[in-house]
Design an enzyme around this catalytic site. Structure first.
Site, PDB file in Angstrom:
ATOM      1  N   TYR A 154      18.925 -11.582   4.745  1.00 56.75           N
ATOM      2  CA  TYR A 154      19.896 -11.311   5.808  1.00 56.75           C
ATOM      3  C   TYR A 154      21.305 -11.645   5.331  1.00 56.75           C
ATOM      4  O   TYR A 154      22.245 -10.859   5.510  1.00 56.75           O
ATOM      5  CB  TYR A 154      19.542 -12.127   7.043  1.00 56.75           C
ATOM      6  CG  TYR A 154      20.458 -11.888   8.229  1.00 56.75           C
ATOM      7  CD1 TYR A 154      20.309 -10.761   9.018  1.00 56.75           C
ATOM      8  CD2 TYR A 154      21.460 -12.787   8.562  1.00 56.75           C
ATOM      9  CE1 TYR A 154      21.129 -10.529  10.111  1.00 56.75           C
ATOM     10  CE2 TYR A 154      22.288 -12.579   9.648  1.00 56.75           C
ATOM     11  CZ  TYR A 154      22.119 -11.449  10.421  1.00 56.75           C
ATOM     12  OH  TYR A 154      22.941 -11.221  11.498  1.00 56.75           O
ATOM     13  N   SER A 212      28.065 -10.287  10.120  1.00 62.37           N
ATOM     14  CA  SER A 212      27.715 -11.633  10.585  1.00 62.37           C
ATOM     15  C   SER A 212      28.536 -12.642   9.802  1.00 62.37           C
ATOM     16  O   SER A 212      28.940 -12.389   8.661  1.00 62.37           O
ATOM     17  CB  SER A 212      26.225 -11.901  10.369  1.00 62.37           C
ATOM     18  OG  SER A 212      25.919 -13.264  10.558  1.00 62.37           O
TER      19      SER A 212
END
Length: 259
Positions: free
Chosen positions: A157, A144
């Protein structure tokens, strides 16, 4: 049996990026092992779509945070097809809302996210390393922009995706020249994953703010990410150790995704 068709194992292959990647690779002549953790019906639908375009596709449940499950997935691919040419680590989780706030995070939640996203990717690589080397294959980690820019839905995350990026670079060196290792780093993806995290209204507001703030004024679709993954798998013969940003230029503008 041993097949002449190439074989790809895709974790998190029942929904979103994983499902889009499975279908695209099926169209490119790959047979698929579609892994899922909880989305059984969606994984079956993903495999059915792959079969419709001529691929042999197997569905298998497995939690990538568990090493035994990772080894079982690799073994299943070898038992069915006798080879493994590509591993796509697409399985991933996060937390949203109050659970993402620093004071609300507990060690168990943090460790679970790291366990699925980072440890799970490593364990899948370890389980698949021998057949990938034999096939001179490739690995694509679905990371990401959070791991590249330090922004995202939650601290665990961000940390997990940063770990994936660092592992990608290390593995690209360690497994060369036999195996190429790359990562894709999308920004906001128009999938149900984000909708489930923040609700339909929050998703629509976040999408609008994101697209207003990035240079290309658009978010990624799962198919956009799948196209990049498929290129890294089936082309890109001289590319390894690449962290490919699919963020519509967010890194140029210095724009953080909306909270």
């Amino acid at each position: 049996m041993t097949t002449e068709r190439k074989v790809a194992l895709i974790t998190g292959g029942g929904t979103g990026v994983g499902a889009a990647t499975a279908l695209l690779l099926a169209r490119k002549g790959y047979d698929l092992l579609v892994n899922y953790s909880r989305s059984a019906d969606e994984a079956q639908a993903s495999a059915a779509a792959c079969r419709e375009v001529g691929a042999d596709a197997q569905v298998m449940q497995g939690d990538v945070s568990q090493d035994a499950d990772c080894r079982a997935l690799a073994q299943a691919a070898l038992e069915r097809w006798g080879r493994l040419d590509a591993l796509v680590n697409s399985a991933g989780i996060s937390v949203f809302g109050k659970a993402a706030e620093w004071d609300a995070l507990d060690a168990e939640t943090f460790q679970h996210i790291l366990g699925v996203n980072a440890l799970g990717s490593f364990q899948m690589v370890r389980a698949c390393m021998a057949p990938l080397k034999a096939a001179r294959g490739c690995i694509v980690n679905v990371s990401s922009v959070a791991g590249a820019l330090g922004v995202g839905a939650s601290m665990p995350y961000i940390a997990s995706k940063g770990a994936i990026n660092a592992m990608t670079l290390h593995l690209a060196r360690a497994l060369a020249p036999a195996v190429r290792v790359n990562a894709v780093c999308p920004g906001l993806i128009t999938s149900r994953w984000f909708v489930r995290g923040v609700g339909q209204e929050g998703y629509e507001k976040g999408l609008q703010a994101y697209e207003a703030g990035v240079p290309l004024q658009r978010a990624c679709s799962p198919e956009d990410v799948a196209e990049a993954i498929a290129w890294l798998v089936d082309g890109a013969r001289t590319v390894t150790g690449e962290l490919l940003l699919l963020d519509s230029g967010m890194h140029l503008a210095g724009v953080a995704p909306p909270r």
